[in-house]
Design a protein around this motif. Structure first.
Motif, PDB file in Angstrom:
ATOM      1  N   ASP B 106      27.652  47.853  47.373  1.00 44.60           N
ATOM      2  CA  ASP B 106      28.571  48.696  46.576  1.00 44.60           C
ATOM      3  C   ASP B 106      28.698  50.112  47.135  1.00 44.60           C
ATOM      4  O   ASP B 106      29.795  50.664  47.235  1.00 44.60           O
ATOM      5  CB  ASP B 106      28.065  48.829  45.136  1.00 44.60           C
ATOM      6  N   GLN B 114      36.699  51.385  49.294  1.00 42.94           N
ATOM      7  CA  GLN B 114      36.992  50.044  48.789  1.00 42.94           C
ATOM      8  C   GLN B 114      36.406  49.860  47.396  1.00 42.94           C
ATOM      9  O   GLN B 114      35.389  50.449  47.062  1.00 42.94           O
ATOM     10  CB  GLN B 114      36.374  48.993  49.714  1.00 42.94           C
ATOM     11  N   PRO B 116      34.293  47.759  44.966  1.00 38.09           N
ATOM     12  CA  PRO B 116      33.292  46.699  45.119  1.00 38.09           C
ATOM     13  C   PRO B 116      33.547  45.549  44.132  1.00 38.09           C
ATOM     14  O   PRO B 116      33.015  45.524  43.041  1.00 38.09           O
ATOM     15  CB  PRO B 116      31.970  47.408  44.822  1.00 38.09           C
ATOM     16  N   ARG B 117      34.399  44.630  44.540  1.00 38.41           N
ATOM     17  CA  ARG B 117      34.747  43.499  43.673  1.00 38.41           C
ATOM     18  C   ARG B 117      35.186  42.324  44.531  1.00 38.41           C
ATOM     19  O   ARG B 117      35.472  42.484  45.717  1.00 38.41           O
ATOM     20  CB  ARG B 117      35.885  43.896  42.723  1.00 38.41           C
ATOM     21  N   SER B 118      35.267  41.170  43.908  1.00 36.13           N
ATOM     22  CA  SER B 118      35.819  40.019  44.612  1.00 36.13           C
ATOM     23  C   SER B 118      37.331  40.191  44.703  1.00 36.13           C
ATOM     24  O   SER B 118      37.939  40.821  43.821  1.00 36.13           O
ATOM     25  CB  SER B 118      35.476  38.732  43.869  1.00 36.13           C
ATOM     26  N   PRO B 119      37.969  39.642  45.734  1.00 37.42           N
ATOM     27  CA  PRO B 119      39.435  39.795  45.842  1.00 37.42           C
ATOM     28  C   PRO B 119      40.179  39.161  44.657  1.00 37.42           C
ATOM     29  O   PRO B 119      41.156  39.712  44.170  1.00 37.42           O
ATOM     30  CB  PRO B 119      39.767  39.065  47.146  1.00 37.42           C
ATOM     31  N   PHE B 120      39.721  37.988  44.200  1.00 38.02           N
ATOM     32  CA  PHE B 120      40.362  37.309  43.085  1.00 38.02           C
ATOM     33  C   PHE B 120      39.678  37.741  41.797  1.00 38.02           C
ATOM     34  O   PHE B 120      38.460  37.907  41.791  1.00 38.02           O
ATOM     35  CB  PHE B 120      40.222  35.775  43.277  1.00 38.02           C
ATOM     36  N   LYS B 122      42.161  40.056  40.880  1.00 34.00           N
ATOM     37  CA  LYS B 122      43.050  41.232  40.829  1.00 34.00           C
ATOM     38  C   LYS B 122      43.995  41.291  42.023  1.00 34.00           C
ATOM     39  O   LYS B 122      45.124  41.765  41.909  1.00 34.00           O
ATOM     40  CB  LYS B 122      42.182  42.488  40.770  1.00 34.00           C
TER      41      LYS B 122
END
Ligand SMILES: Cc1cc2nc3c(=O)[nH]c(=O)nc-3n(C[C@H](O)[C@H](O)[C@H](O)COP(=O)(O)OP(=O)(O)OC[C@H]3O[C@@H](n4cnc5c(N)ncnc54)[C@H](O)[C@@H]3O)c2cc1C
Ligand code: SF4
Lengths: 534, 148
Positions: B106, B114, B116-120, B122
């Motif tokens: 993170d 960036q 810090p999350r998964s692409p899907f 959002k």
């Protein structure tokens, strides 16, 4: 024993799905055997924070690295290009990048136009309605009017240009070269119950959004609704024949390793350019000691890959990085033959958007561009999101010594002999690749890029698998006839990339599927006039 | 912290090497790859690269003439530089695991701007861009070869 079916399809990928869907309206009893599983949208890497890591693990494109229970190993020998694929419902479309060009009219006439290889026994005009039907079924985005192609109308608008696309557009305009938004099998609007692309940027190892057209979410739901049965975890060992040399069905193993026989009136093979010759060579009998339908000796021969050359550089302005589908433009400035270039035939330049942050770090470290130590951070920040890259997709000409055989030692988990690849890049392909790299560098220079790097050929770039059971009218020089039926076995058909006569210089799946629909249509016509097995 | 699947000695060397590869930086306000949380992730993620990483670490120890982690900082840098030249495919695997874990931390992701999350689910926004750039290409005559 299982009940006899009218049609047994082996393999549920790009071509198997299309042929199943098209034949469903005959109301015949159709069964597809697929060695892999369904992939759930929640399985895809973009659901998690480890999305890039899984590219190197359970969603690796190379089956030897991925090594799922449902994969078969491949001995790539000394080939400079290794086979990549996916084994499951949807086949390699689960992993493809959905760049979706068609072959050109000239690709079907290479002997007549350029004096090399052979003409195909079908042509672009014959396939045109099947291209259109396939575009509608898969859901294709793009822009009509590309001067490199006969006019056609993709059903959805093109993918966004983005920052990378504009950088390419400006550079190619400066050079006066062709570029165009790609036909992509990616939904840019809601389409047939599928959601539009939300630019996850990770299409290759599967689309969690369902915007990328893998056949598990396009053809298969329609085929299953129409009555086709799809049996997963059914790994076919061999196609069986009777005393007259007609196919009688297939022997397969279920998930528990139990052997079954599935009888059928006719068999359609759709296991791809490696899986199909492997299965045929494994189908030995008194009638066919060298593999089924192999009296020509050409099963497994003439393997074509489209060796890819990756060329990239870094510009000052920020680009899209991994945001958005990685491929959205092509240039076909150098597609048609110009002998002044020193080679015959030509190539596509596939223009890339960028990479994820981890892939950038890994690639740049391997290339020696990204140092260890304090400077690492500074250099990395200059690279990340600034990469402009492209691939040269070379037309590979058929050469018999490039081939698939059975490995004498390596076997899959059921003990079925694995394929072995024998492949070297031809002289013409090599010259074409050098030309493509030089022109790619011209584009990068026009875009103001520095730090030029590349990989040629891309080692893990055997994604296009063609030629290993070629089509033709002469039984001595081809395996299947002009509508996909084996010359030697009149109730055995092949519909995948194996039947390609030459490779063209574009990603093949659109044409593979158009051919599968055309063969299904031919089967229906011959069924109608009672000449199917004559 | 458990060092499995590595031995304690291997883990110590790997952590020291990770710190040489990507040191913490005050300028960019990021931890090094030897940071506790990142290194724990590295150990957890060796997976199918474990054998290669062990081979690489054995090579490193040989170059160091013992434990790499026990070397003085200058000597570490020299040995690491030689290792970088000679490490081959096993080092490639080691490098990959370190980078995979470092660039999904993170703190590192935030420092790169960036989320810090998964692409899907959002996704991302990609601008349409200036489609008039295509005008000169639209004016071109057909380029494909006619066959009949
Ligand atoms: C990483 C990657 C990126 C790609 N990108 C693109 C792209 O952008 N554009 C493009 O046009 N193409 C692309 N391709 C290629 C594309 O995926 C293939 O051209 C296409 O899927 C081939 O279709 P097919 O029907 O011949 O075989 P496949 O789709 O590979 O399907 C074959 C199926 O047969 C099954 N099978 C094999 N053997 C057996 C057996 N013995 N028993 C039971 N089942 C069996 C397999 O499990 C598999 O599901 C890409 C491929 C990969 C791997
Ligand atoms: S970029 Fe679009 S097509 Fe690709 S994975 Fe994301 S949503 Fe799917």
């Amino acid at each position: 024993m299982n009940d006899k079916v009218d049609v047994l399809i082996i393999g549920s990928g790009a071509s198997g799905a299309a042929v199943a869907y098209s034949l469903a309206d005959t109301k015949m009893r159709i069964l597809c055997l697929e060695q892999g599983d369904w992939v759930k949208p929640t399985d895809y890497p973009t659901n998690g924070r480890d999305w890039e890591a899984r590219l190197f693990a359970d969603f690796a494109i190379n089956p030897n690295r991925r090594a799922r229970e449902t994969d078969y190993p491949i001995n790539n020998g000394t080939s400079p290009v290794q086979v990549v694929n996916f084994n499951g419902v949807g086949g390699s479309t689960i992993m493809y990048t959905a760049h979706y060009p068609r072959l050109h009219p000239s690709d079907f006439r290479v002997r007549t136009l350029d004096g090399v290889a052979d003409d195909w026994p079908v042509d672009y005009e014959t396939l045109e309605p099947f291209f259109a039907e396939n575009d509608r079924m898969m859901g294709v985005s793009g822009l009509a009017g590309d001067p490199a192609y006969p006019l056609h109308h993709p059903p959805m608008p093109p993918l966004p240009l983005g920052k990378s696309g504009q950088a390419f557009g400006r550079a190619l305009n400066k050079l006066g070269w062709h570029w165009w938004p790609s036909d992509s099998a990616i939904a840019t609007t809601e389409y047939d119950g599928r959601a539009a692309c939300i630019n996850l940027g990770h299409c290759t190892p599967g689309c969690a959004q369902g915007a990328k057209a893998s056949t598990d979410i396009t053809y298969w739901p329609a085929a299953i609704r129409a009555g086709v049965e799809l049996r997963t975890r059914a790994c076919v060992r061999e196609i069986t024949v009777d005393a007259d040399g007609l196919a009688t069905g297939a022997i397969y193993y279920d998930a528990d390793g139990k052997e079954h026989f599935q009888p059928a009136e006719m068999v359609i093979v759709a296991c791809n350019g490696i899986g199909t010759p492997r299965l045929m060579l494994n189908s030995q009998s008194g009638k066919f000691p060298n593999g089924i339908a192999n009296s020509s000796g050409l099963v497994g021969k003439n393997l074509m890959f489209h060796p890819f050359a990756l060329t990239y550089g870094y510009v000052d302005e920020p680009l899209d990085g991994n945001k958005g589908p990685p491929l959205n433009l092509w240039s076909q400035e150098f597609y048609e033959t110009d002998l002044a270039r020193g080679f015959v035939r030509g190539y596509t330049l596939q223009l890339h958007r960028g990479t994820g942050s981890i892939v950038e770090a890994i690639a740049s470290t391997a290339a020696g561009r990204l140092p260890w130590g304090e400077d690492h951070h500074k250099v990395y920040r200059r690279l990340l999101g600034h990469r402009l890259g492209m691939s040269t997709i070379t037309e590979d000409l058929p050469e018999e010594h490039n081939r698939v055989t059975l490995d004498p030692v390596l076997k899959d988990s059921h003990g079925i002999p694995a394929p072995r690849i024998h492949y070297t890049m031809g002289e013409n392909t090599r010259k074409m690749m050098d030309h493509g790299i030089a022109r790619s560098k011209d584009i990068l220079a026009a875009a103001g890029a520095t730090d030029i790097g590349g990989e040629a050929p891309i080692l893990n770039g055997g994604w296009h698998l063609m030629g290993t059971a070629r089509m033709g009218t002469d039984p001595a020089r081809s395996v299947v006839n002009e509508w996909g039926r084996c010359h030697d076995v009149k109730n055995l058909f092949i519909v995948d990339g194996s039947i390609w006569v030459t490779s063209g210089g574009v990603n093949p799946t659109s044409t593979i599927q158009a051919l599968a629909l055309y063969i299904a249509d031919s089967i229906k016509k011959h069924l109608g006039d009672g000449t199917l097995f004559e | 912290m458990s060092t499995l699947p590595l031995t304690d000695a291997e883990a110590r060397d790997l952590r020291a090497l990770a710190g040489v590869m990507i040191p913490a930086s005050d300028t960019y306000k990021v931890p090094g790859a030897d940071d506790e949380a990142i290194f724990a992730d590295i150990l957890k993620s060796l997976d199918r690269d474990t054998a290669d990483v062990r081979t690489a670490l054995a090579h490193l120890a040989k170059l160091a003439g013992g434990a790499f982690a026990d070397l003085a900082p200058d000597r570490r840098r020299d040995v690491a530089a030689t290792f970088k030249q000679e490490g081959g495919a096993p080092l490639g695997a080691l490098n990959r695991v370190v980078l995979l874990c470092y660039y999904r931390d993170d703190r590192v992701m935030r420092s790169l701007g960036q989320e810090p999350r998964s692409p899907f689910p959002k996704g991302h926004v990609v601008e349409q861009g200036d489609w008039s750039l295509l005008d000169p290409v639209k004016k071109r005559a057909p380029m494909w070869r006619r066959t009949s």
